[in-house]
Design a protein around this motif. Structure first.
Motif, PDB file in Angstrom:
ATOM      1  N   VAL A  32       0.862  -1.175   0.000  1.00  0.00           N
ATOM      2  CA  VAL A  32       0.000   0.000   0.000  1.00  0.00           C
ATOM      3  C   VAL A  32       0.901   1.228   0.000  1.00  0.00           C
ATOM      4  O   VAL A  32       1.769   1.379   0.877  1.00  0.00           O
ATOM      5  N   PHE A  33       0.696   2.107  -0.985  1.00  0.00           N
ATOM      6  CA  PHE A  33       1.472   3.340  -1.108  1.00  0.00           C
ATOM      7  C   PHE A  33       0.537   4.526  -0.903  1.00  0.00           C
ATOM      8  O   PHE A  33      -0.594   4.538  -1.411  1.00  0.00           O
ATOM      9  N   ASP A  34       1.021   5.525  -0.157  1.00  0.00           N
ATOM     10  CA  ASP A  34       0.186   6.697   0.093  1.00  0.00           C
ATOM     11  C   ASP A  34       0.239   7.655  -1.089  1.00  0.00           C
ATOM     12  O   ASP A  34       0.790   7.337  -2.149  1.00  0.00           O
ATOM     13  N   GLU A  35      -0.316   8.849  -0.893  1.00  0.00           N
ATOM     14  CA  GLU A  35      -0.424   9.814  -1.979  1.00  0.00           C
ATOM     15  C   GLU A  35       0.935  10.313  -2.458  1.00  0.00           C
ATOM     16  O   GLU A  35       1.063  10.817  -3.573  1.00  0.00           O
ATOM     17  N   ASP A  36       1.979  10.185  -1.625  1.00  0.00           N
ATOM     18  CA  ASP A  36       3.333  10.611  -1.995  1.00  0.00           C
ATOM     19  C   ASP A  36       4.197   9.445  -2.452  1.00  0.00           C
ATOM     20  O   ASP A  36       5.426   9.545  -2.480  1.00  0.00           O
ATOM     21  N   ASN A  37       3.557   8.324  -2.783  1.00  0.00           N
ATOM     22  CA  ASN A  37       4.245   7.111  -3.235  1.00  0.00           C
ATOM     23  C   ASN A  37       5.163   6.538  -2.156  1.00  0.00           C
ATOM     24  O   ASN A  37       6.174   5.904  -2.448  1.00  0.00           O
ATOM     25  N   GLN A  38       4.808   6.748  -0.891  1.00  0.00           N
ATOM     26  CA  GLN A  38       5.551   6.180   0.219  1.00  0.00           C
ATOM     27  C   GLN A  38       4.890   4.870   0.650  1.00  0.00           C
ATOM     28  O   GLN A  38       3.666   4.800   0.794  1.00  0.00           O
ATOM     29  N   LEU A  39       5.706   3.843   0.861  1.00  0.00           N
ATOM     30  CA  LEU A  39       5.184   2.548   1.286  1.00  0.00           C
ATOM     31  C   LEU A  39       4.716   2.636   2.737  1.00  0.00           C
ATOM     32  O   LEU A  39       5.495   2.961   3.633  1.00  0.00           O
ATOM     33  N   ILE A  40       3.435   2.353   2.980  1.00  0.00           N
ATOM     34  CA  ILE A  40       2.891   2.461   4.334  1.00  0.00           C
ATOM     35  C   ILE A  40       2.415   1.117   4.870  1.00  0.00           C
ATOM     36  O   ILE A  40       2.127   1.005   6.061  1.00  0.00           O
ATOM     37  N   ALA A  41       2.340   0.086   4.025  1.00  0.00           N
ATOM     38  CA  ALA A  41       1.921  -1.233   4.505  1.00  0.00           C
ATOM     39  C   ALA A  41       2.298  -2.285   3.473  1.00  0.00           C
ATOM     40  O   ALA A  41       2.368  -2.007   2.272  1.00  0.00           O
ATOM     41  N   SER A  42       2.569  -3.487   3.956  1.00  0.00           N
ATOM     42  CA  SER A  42       2.823  -4.632   3.080  1.00  0.00           C
ATOM     43  C   SER A  42       2.091  -5.834   3.654  1.00  0.00           C
ATOM     44  O   SER A  42       1.851  -5.911   4.867  1.00  0.00           O
ATOM     45  N   PHE A  43       1.744  -6.784   2.799  1.00  0.00           N
ATOM     46  CA  PHE A  43       0.934  -7.911   3.251  1.00  0.00           C
ATOM     47  C   PHE A  43       1.073  -9.060   2.264  1.00  0.00           C
ATOM     48  O   PHE A  43       1.586  -8.898   1.148  1.00  0.00           O
ATOM     49  N   LYS A  44       0.624 -10.234   2.681  1.00  0.00           N
ATOM     50  CA  LYS A  44       0.510 -11.391   1.811  1.00  0.00           C
ATOM     51  C   LYS A  44      -0.894 -11.403   1.227  1.00  0.00           C
ATOM     52  O   LYS A  44      -1.877 -11.363   1.971  1.00  0.00           O
ATOM     53  N   ALA A  45      -0.984 -11.452  -0.079  1.00  0.00           N
ATOM     54  CA  ALA A  45      -2.273 -11.328  -0.744  1.00  0.00           C
ATOM     55  C   ALA A  45      -2.760 -12.675  -1.246  1.00  0.00           C
ATOM     56  O   ALA A  45      -1.968 -13.553  -1.595  1.00  0.00           O
ATOM     57  N   VAL A  95      -6.498  -9.164   1.628  1.00  0.00           N
ATOM     58  CA  VAL A  95      -5.283  -8.424   1.980  1.00  0.00           C
ATOM     59  C   VAL A  95      -4.930  -8.530   3.462  1.00  0.00           C
ATOM     60  O   VAL A  95      -3.930  -7.944   3.892  1.00  0.00           O
ATOM     61  N   GLY A  96      -5.710  -9.228   4.257  1.00  0.00           N
ATOM     62  CA  GLY A  96      -5.435  -9.329   5.685  1.00  0.00           C
ATOM     63  C   GLY A  96      -6.119  -8.223   6.477  1.00  0.00           C
ATOM     64  O   GLY A  96      -6.544  -7.197   5.932  1.00  0.00           O
ATOM     65  N   GLU A  97      -6.214  -8.439   7.790  1.00  0.00           N
ATOM     66  CA  GLU A  97      -6.961  -7.524   8.657  1.00  0.00           C
ATOM     67  C   GLU A  97      -6.342  -6.127   8.703  1.00  0.00           C
ATOM     68  O   GLU A  97      -7.028  -5.121   8.531  1.00  0.00           O
ATOM     69  N   LYS A  98      -5.022  -6.032   8.946  1.00  0.00           N
ATOM     70  CA  LYS A  98      -4.391  -4.725   9.129  1.00  0.00           C
ATOM     71  C   LYS A  98      -4.455  -3.884   7.858  1.00  0.00           C
ATOM     72  O   LYS A  98      -4.784  -2.689   7.904  1.00  0.00           O
ATOM     73  N   ALA A  99      -4.130  -4.494   6.723  1.00  0.00           N
ATOM     74  CA  ALA A  99      -4.152  -3.742   5.469  1.00  0.00           C
ATOM     75  C   ALA A  99      -5.568  -3.304   5.120  1.00  0.00           C
ATOM     76  O   ALA A  99      -5.790  -2.183   4.641  1.00  0.00           O
ATOM     77  N   PHE A 100      -6.559  -4.175   5.386  1.00  0.00           N
ATOM     78  CA  PHE A 100      -7.932  -3.797   5.056  1.00  0.00           C
ATOM     79  C   PHE A 100      -8.423  -2.655   5.949  1.00  0.00           C
ATOM     80  O   PHE A 100      -9.107  -1.740   5.475  1.00  0.00           O
ATOM     81  N   GLU A 101      -8.094  -2.698   7.237  1.00  0.00           N
ATOM     82  CA  GLU A 101      -8.493  -1.601   8.123  1.00  0.00           C
ATOM     83  C   GLU A 101      -7.904  -0.274   7.651  1.00  0.00           C
ATOM     84  O   GLU A 101      -8.569   0.769   7.700  1.00  0.00           O
ATOM     85  N   LEU A 102      -6.652  -0.310   7.193  1.00  0.00           N
ATOM     86  CA  LEU A 102      -6.014   0.904   6.689  1.00  0.00           C
ATOM     87  C   LEU A 102      -6.731   1.423   5.448  1.00  0.00           C
ATOM     88  O   LEU A 102      -7.025   2.621   5.332  1.00  0.00           O
ATOM     89  N   LEU A 103      -7.038   0.524   4.511  1.00  0.00           N
ATOM     90  CA  LEU A 103      -7.712   0.936   3.278  1.00  0.00           C
ATOM     91  C   LEU A 103      -9.140   1.407   3.555  1.00  0.00           C
ATOM     92  O   LEU A 103      -9.613   2.377   2.944  1.00  0.00           O
ATOM     93  N   TYR A 104      -9.826   0.742   4.468  1.00  0.00           N
ATOM     94  CA  TYR A 104     -11.194   1.136   4.811  1.00  0.00           C
ATOM     95  C   TYR A 104     -11.210   2.540   5.409  1.00  0.00           C
ATOM     96  O   TYR A 104     -12.080   3.365   5.089  1.00  0.00           O
ATOM     97  N   GLN A 105     -10.241   2.825   6.266  1.00  0.00           N
ATOM     98  CA  GLN A 105     -10.167   4.158   6.866  1.00  0.00           C
ATOM     99  C   GLN A 105      -9.844   5.210   5.807  1.00  0.00           C
ATOM    100  O   GLN A 105     -10.410   6.311   5.819  1.00  0.00           O
ATOM    101  N   LYS A 106      -8.935   4.878   4.888  1.00  0.00           N
ATOM    102  CA  LYS A 106      -8.584   5.826   3.831  1.00  0.00           C
ATOM    103  C   LYS A 106      -9.804   6.184   2.986  1.00  0.00           C
ATOM    104  O   LYS A 106     -10.022   7.350   2.637  1.00  0.00           O
TER     105      LYS A 106
END
Length: 320
Positions: A32-45, A95-106
């Motif tokens: 998961v990359f933010d608006e500045d192309n910074q890596l903010i999360a990684s996961f097993k898909a 995408v797993g619990e943590k990555a999904f929570e991040l995307l849902y909040q975004k």
């Protein structure tokens, strides 16, 4: 004027860059990359799709029904424009619990746009090297690598291999050779790991490792990628004079010595003049005497008569 400034501020406040979900089906890794192309999360898909390029357009929230006739999802999902679903442990893309929570909040809380890109990238990136496992296009290589190495001047390898990471690459040197009446070639010499070159020979493009040409005048350009955004080019203007080529052939018996008439000839197979032909073979000799080139084909034949030695065992006294 005040109205114009208010409208401009309103537009700027509503303008947001997209969060990107990048999934590599080669090794089932997701980022998961933010608006500045910074890596903010990684996961097993977990994803069965081969390729997806879409955006999140809606949210599915589970329904609480008193009957279970309909096999509906039991967890919250993000819905893509093409109809695929993205969830923590359920949906087309997991995408797993943590990555999904991040995307849902975004998407729901911060009102951020989310793009989802799924593709096959047979690439492994380490601190000191890039490993390419299978053939890949330049476009796919650039799209994947620029997420992790945006400021590094790397080249465009597309063939399988191990490529060290360097801030810059040394330019190759070139060996140019010509033979009157025959032609010539240009061979690149790399100071480190070789990579692909693009050639242009008299307006015809090719990606071969080296180029060759016949007699006449030629314009040869070699294009070499120094980085994602820069290229280097070197050109050659070559003229190879035409020569009249004379062909002849002869036969030599096995065991003979090569004739002294060929002292000025070059043996293509490395046989030296006055050397004994010890095995049946075919060889070619060349000599250049402007404006002519003489090519002689020699066939070494085994015309020696065989020696037949027949030995019969002596009869014993008990046999007639």
């Amino acid at each position: 004027m005040r109205i114009l400034i208010s409208i401009l501020l309103l537009l700027l406040s509503g303008f947001t860059f997209a969060t990107e979900v990048l999934i590599n089906t080669y090794d089932k890794t997701g980022y998961v990359f933010d608006e500045d192309n910074q890596l903010i999360a990684s996961f097993k898909a977990e994803c069965d799709a081969v390729r997806i390029s879409s955006v999140v357009s809606n949210v599915y929230r589970p329904l609480h029904l008193t009957v279970d006739y309909f096999p509906l999802p039991v967890s919250t999902l993000l819905i893509l424009e093409e109809g695929q679903t993205l969830g923590a442990n359920e949906g087309d893309i997991c995408v797993g619990e943590k990555a999904f929570e991040l995307l849902y909040q975004k998407y729901c809380s911060e009102k951020k746009s989310i793009t989802v890109n799924v593709d096959f990238y047979p690439i492994e990136i380490y601190s000191d090297r890039i490993v390419i496992k299978e053939e890949i296009t330049r476009e796919k290589f650039q799209h994947f690598v620029q997420h992790f190495l945006p400021d590094l001047a790397v080249w465009y390898p597309i063939t399988p291999g191990v490529y060290p990471l360097k801030s810059s690459r040394l330019k190759p040197e070139f060996a140019l050779y010509t033979f009157p009446g025959i032609g010539g070639g240009v061979i690149p010499i790399f100071h480190n790991e070789p990579c692909s070159l693009k050639w242009n020979i008299d307006g015809i493009e090719t990606t071969k490792s080296a180029v060759f040409f016949g007699p006449g005048e030629h314009q040869i350009d070699a294009v070499y990628d120094l980085s994602f955004n820069s290229q280097w080019q070197q050109g050659f203007r070559v003229f190879v004079p035409y020569q009249r080529v004379l062909f002849s052939s002869t036969e030599v018996s096995l065991g003979r010595v090569s004739s002294g008439n060929y002292e000025d000839y070059f043996f293509l197979d490395g046989i030296e003049p006055h050397r004994i032909f010890s095995i049946p073979c075919k060889t070619t000799l060349i000599t250049v005497d402007p404006p002519e080139i003489s090519v002689v084909r020699i066939t070494v034949q085994d015309d020696m008569q065989p020696i037949i030695n027949i030995q019969c065992p002596q009869k014993t006294s008990g046999l007639l």
